[in-house]
Write a protein that holds these residues in place. Structure first.
Motif, PDB file in Angstrom:
ATOM      1  N   ARG A 120       0.738  -1.069  -0.026  1.00 22.99           N
ATOM      2  CA  ARG A 120       0.040   0.089   0.100  1.00 22.99           C
ATOM      3  C   ARG A 120       0.987   1.205  -0.081  1.00 22.99           C
ATOM      4  O   ARG A 120       1.823   1.519   0.775  1.00 22.99           O
ATOM      5  CB  ARG A 120      -1.019  -0.238   1.257  1.00 22.99           C
ATOM      6  CG  ARG A 120      -1.645   1.125   1.489  1.00 22.99           C
ATOM      7  CD  ARG A 120      -2.513   1.143   2.645  1.00 22.99           C
ATOM      8  NE  ARG A 120      -3.169   2.449   2.927  1.00 22.99           N
ATOM      9  CZ  ARG A 120      -3.779   2.784   4.096  1.00 22.99           C
ATOM     10  NH1 ARG A 120      -3.574   1.866   5.186  1.00 22.99           N
ATOM     11  NH2 ARG A 120      -4.188   4.067   4.209  1.00 22.99           N
ATOM     12  N   PRO A 121       0.771   2.167  -0.946  1.00 21.99           N
ATOM     13  CA  PRO A 121      -0.380   2.117  -1.947  1.00 21.99           C
ATOM     14  C   PRO A 121       0.300   1.444  -3.085  1.00 21.99           C
ATOM     15  O   PRO A 121       1.534   1.081  -2.974  1.00 21.99           O
ATOM     16  CB  PRO A 121      -0.069   3.602  -2.388  1.00 21.99           C
ATOM     17  CG  PRO A 121       1.151   4.076  -2.065  1.00 21.99           C
ATOM     18  CD  PRO A 121       1.449   3.439  -0.846  1.00 21.99           C
ATOM     19  N   GLY A 122      -0.503   1.032  -4.198  1.00 24.89           N
ATOM     20  CA  GLY A 122      -0.058   0.296  -5.348  1.00 24.89           C
ATOM     21  C   GLY A 122      -0.352  -0.992  -5.416  1.00 24.89           C
ATOM     22  O   GLY A 122       0.189  -1.714  -6.274  1.00 24.89           O
ATOM     23  N   LYS A 123      -1.228  -1.678  -4.660  1.00 26.06           N
ATOM     24  CA  LYS A 123      -1.745  -2.948  -4.896  1.00 26.06           C
ATOM     25  C   LYS A 123      -1.656  -3.419  -6.193  1.00 26.06           C
ATOM     26  O   LYS A 123      -1.468  -4.498  -6.625  1.00 26.06           O
ATOM     27  CB  LYS A 123      -2.784  -3.317  -4.118  1.00 26.06           C
ATOM     28  CG  LYS A 123      -3.338  -4.747  -4.200  1.00 26.06           C
ATOM     29  CD  LYS A 123      -4.512  -4.944  -3.131  1.00 26.06           C
ATOM     30  CE  LYS A 123      -6.057  -4.247  -3.743  1.00 26.06           C
ATOM     31  NZ  LYS A 123      -7.023  -4.628  -3.016  1.00 26.06           N
ATOM     32  N   PRO A 124      -2.541  -3.037  -7.011  1.00 22.68           N
ATOM     33  CA  PRO A 124      -3.021  -3.504  -8.615  1.00 22.68           C
ATOM     34  C   PRO A 124      -1.694  -3.504  -9.484  1.00 22.68           C
ATOM     35  O   PRO A 124      -2.133  -3.564 -10.663  1.00 22.68           O
ATOM     36  CB  PRO A 124      -4.149  -2.826  -8.872  1.00 22.68           C
ATOM     37  CG  PRO A 124      -4.188  -1.509  -8.162  1.00 22.68           C
ATOM     38  CD  PRO A 124      -3.291  -1.411  -7.112  1.00 22.68           C
ATOM     39  N   ASN A 160      -3.809   5.903  -9.270  1.00 23.51           N
ATOM     40  CA  ASN A 160      -3.837   6.940  -8.233  1.00 23.51           C
ATOM     41  C   ASN A 160      -2.298   7.530  -8.230  1.00 23.51           C
ATOM     42  O   ASN A 160      -1.233   6.827  -8.391  1.00 23.51           O
ATOM     43  CB  ASN A 160      -4.224   6.042  -7.008  1.00 23.51           C
ATOM     44  CG  ASN A 160      -5.592   6.047  -6.833  1.00 23.51           C
ATOM     45  OD1 ASN A 160      -6.361   7.164  -7.048  1.00 23.51           O
ATOM     46  ND2 ASN A 160      -6.156   4.900  -6.222  1.00 23.51           N
ATOM     47  N   SER A 218      -0.042   6.123  -5.923  1.00 22.53           N
ATOM     48  CA  SER A 218       0.498   4.554  -6.387  1.00 22.53           C
ATOM     49  C   SER A 218       1.515   4.716  -7.307  1.00 22.53           C
ATOM     50  O   SER A 218       2.463   3.943  -7.462  1.00 22.53           O
ATOM     51  CB  SER A 218      -0.730   4.097  -6.747  1.00 22.53           C
ATOM     52  OG  SER A 218      -1.786   4.196  -5.516  1.00 22.53           O
ATOM     53  N   ARG A 234      -1.354  -4.581   4.309  1.00 22.37           N
ATOM     54  CA  ARG A 234      -0.321  -4.620   3.505  1.00 22.37           C
ATOM     55  C   ARG A 234       0.966  -3.999   3.749  1.00 22.37           C
ATOM     56  O   ARG A 234       0.805  -3.182   4.684  1.00 22.37           O
ATOM     57  CB  ARG A 234      -0.793  -4.074   2.127  1.00 22.37           C
ATOM     58  CG  ARG A 234      -1.960  -4.862   1.428  1.00 22.37           C
ATOM     59  CD  ARG A 234      -2.491  -4.191   0.195  1.00 22.37           C
ATOM     60  NE  ARG A 234      -3.700  -3.431   0.415  1.00 22.37           N
ATOM     61  CZ  ARG A 234      -4.214  -2.429  -0.325  1.00 22.37           C
ATOM     62  NH1 ARG A 234      -3.336  -2.036  -1.014  1.00 22.37           N
ATOM     63  NH2 ARG A 234      -5.183  -1.796  -0.093  1.00 22.37           N
ATOM     64  N   SER A 245      -3.706   7.495  -1.475  1.00 26.62           N
ATOM     65  CA  SER A 245      -3.024   7.347  -2.769  1.00 26.62           C
ATOM     66  C   SER A 245      -3.552   8.220  -3.866  1.00 26.62           C
ATOM     67  O   SER A 245      -2.970   8.276  -4.919  1.00 26.62           O
ATOM     68  CB  SER A 245      -3.443   5.897  -3.249  1.00 26.62           C
ATOM     69  OG  SER A 245      -4.617   5.673  -3.629  1.00 26.62           O
TER      70      SER A 245
HETATM   71  O1  MOO Z   1      -3.138   0.194  -4.095  1.00 29.78           O
HETATM   72 MO1  MOO Z   1      -4.078   1.751  -4.000  1.00 29.78          MO
HETATM   73  O2  MOO Z   1      -3.728   1.988  -2.361  1.00 29.78           O
HETATM   74  O3  MOO Z   1      -5.004   3.267  -3.691  1.00 29.78           O
HETATM   75  O4  MOO Z   1      -2.602   2.488  -4.678  1.00 29.78           O
END
Ligand code: MOO
Ligand SMILES: Nc1nc2c(c(=O)[nH]1)N[C@H]1C(S)=C(S)[C@@H](COP(=O)(O)OP(=O)(O)OC[C@H]3O[C@@H](n4cnc5c(N)ncnc54)[C@H](O)[C@@H]3O)O[C@H]1N2
Ligand SMILES: [Mg+2]
Length: 411
Positions: A276-280, A297, A300, A341, A366
């Protein structure tokens, strides 16, 4: 879900170094030398003076009552010229720093240790041993000596060495050309006024700067709309580069089509990372070209570029050291945004009383672009960690290093 480490190693396993090219020396900065550099000449190329002074024969100098008998000045050797005269007993020549030692001389006495009698005569106030103030030919580099090894990162100092050896062109692993593609029907150009439902395409500009900071060449190739046709056309255009960075369109929304396009036009290696951030984050290929699909985002995009984009670019450019430095820092204030995460928290790290202290740069959502403002580090908060009190020690991934106020302050 993949751990950050597994995602990185799977990604890097798919990356091979770019080919070698010749570049002019001025363009070699930050690149890796693709050959050993062997000196073909001696450096310095000739014995020369380390001082402005007088070139003479050491055996001529006997000091009595604080000075020598006078020597006759038979000429001068400025830097860049070569003396045609030979120093005979009882004679001397003025010589400048860097000028070749004239024949017959075996020592140089600096000018401040001499006294001029008249235009043509000088006495010496000290003895000068053989070799004094003479820089022998080959003292720095000898012919045939290995000076820089293949794989050396070329910085300003290596550029100085290569220039001294006459390497106007240098074989290097070439700089990566990176395509940057924005995705989304909501995006408008940054010089356009806002309209209902629209936002400016800030990610492409952020990534352009981040790619440049990472040492590669960015190309903003525009925006793909959220249709397969538009995205396909843009990705095929992007596949002419060494690496594709997209932002947006990698989550589970109806119009998140990047993964689908990887499957259609190449392969998808993985999707989603436990962070987190940035999972996908998605990683795959369009044809043979690696595609790093960063989440839309803005924070992210920024964070996942630093964690994954930077190392991928370094590997493409032949580096074996791929990561930014990590250090332990002290939390200035308590941090309570717990996450299941692994959490990469934007922070400003600076020296305080000889210690590195981290101040979180604001709310961590994010979409909060201002949380990137002034951030020079990502604090690495482990999965499922609870709230952290002020004074906690945490790991920080340093994006840029804080300067010290004085060179002595933290020695
Ligand atoms: O995985 Mo997301 O936390 O908004 O970047
Ligand atoms: N049902 C779920 N929805 C979402 C999840 C989830 O797990 N389940 N994950 C969320 C997370 S976390 C993230 S991160 C985002 C990632 O979404 P996408 O990568 O698909 O990005 P978009 O949906 O296209 O856009 C997200 C956000 O970013 C803005 N954006 C996009 N491109 C730009 C740009 N070039 N410049 C500035 N801003 C941009 C966009 O307008 C959106 O606001 O998904 C969540 N959803
Ligand atoms: Mg989406």
């Amino acid at each position: 879900m993949l751990s950050v480490e597994d995602a990185l190693s799977q990604m890097l396993a798919k990356i091979t170094a770019l080919p070698t090219v010749q570049v002019s020396l001025s363009e070699a900065q930050g690149l890796l030398l693709a050959t050993d550099v062997i000196a073909q000449e001696e450096m310095p190329p000739f014995a020369n003076s380390a001082m402005d002074g007088f070139a003479l024969r050491s055996s001529d100098v006997q000091i009595q009552d604080g000075q020598s008998s006078p020597l006759r000045i038979i000429g001068e050797v400025p830097a860049g010229s070569v003396s045609t005269k030979t120093i005979q007993p009882g004679t001397t020549m003025r010589i400048m720093t860097g000028a070749p030692i004239p024949p017959g001389a075996d020592t140089v006495l600096q000018v401040e240790l001499t006294r001029l009698i008249d235009d043509q005569h000088v006495t010496l106030l000290r003895e000068s041993a053989p070799g004094n103030n003479i820089r022998p030919a080959g003292e720095d580099m000898q012919r045939g000596q290995l000076i820089l090894s293949q794989g050396t990162e070329i910085g300003p100092w290596e550029i100085g060495i290569l220039a001294a050896l006459g390497w106007a062109k240098v074989p290097v692993i070439r700089r990566a050309r990176v395509a940057i593609l924005g995705t989304g029907d909501e995006l408008i150009e940054i010089d356009q006024p806002l309209q209902p439902g629209k936002i400016r395409n800030s990610n492409s500009y952020l990534l352009e700067a981040a790619v440049r900071r990472a040492g590669a060449i960015p190309f903003r190739i525009g925006v793909a709309l959220d249709t397969k046709e538009s995205l396909r056309a843009k990705l095929l255009e992007a596949a002419r580069y060494d690496l594709i960075l997209t932002s947006g369109g990698v989550s589970v929304g109806e119009f998140d089509l990047v993964k689908q396009m990887m499957e259609e036009q190449g392969e998808i290696n993985f999707w989603r990372i436990n962070m987190r951030p940035g999972k996908p984050v998605a990683f795959g290929h369009i044809g043979q070209v690696p595609l790093l699909g960063l989440p839309g985002n803005p924070v992210s995009t920024a964070v996942t570029f630093e964690l994954f984009g930077g190392p991928v670019i370094r590997k493409l450019q032949g580096h074996t050291r791929l990561y930014k430095p990590q250090v332990e820092v002290i939390l200035q204030d308590s941090f309570t945004e717990t996450a299941s995460r692994r959490h990469f928290v934007r922070a400003h790290v600076d020296w305080q009383d000889g210690q590195l202290v981290a101040q979180v740069t604001g709310a961590q959502g994010s979409h909060i672009l201002t949380s990137l403002r002034n951030a020079n580090a990502l604090l690495v908060i482990p999965e499922n960690s609870g709230a952290l009190p002020a004074g906690s020690r945490v790991r920080a991934l340093m994006l840029t290093w804080p300067e010290v106020a004085s060179v002595l302050a933290h020695g």
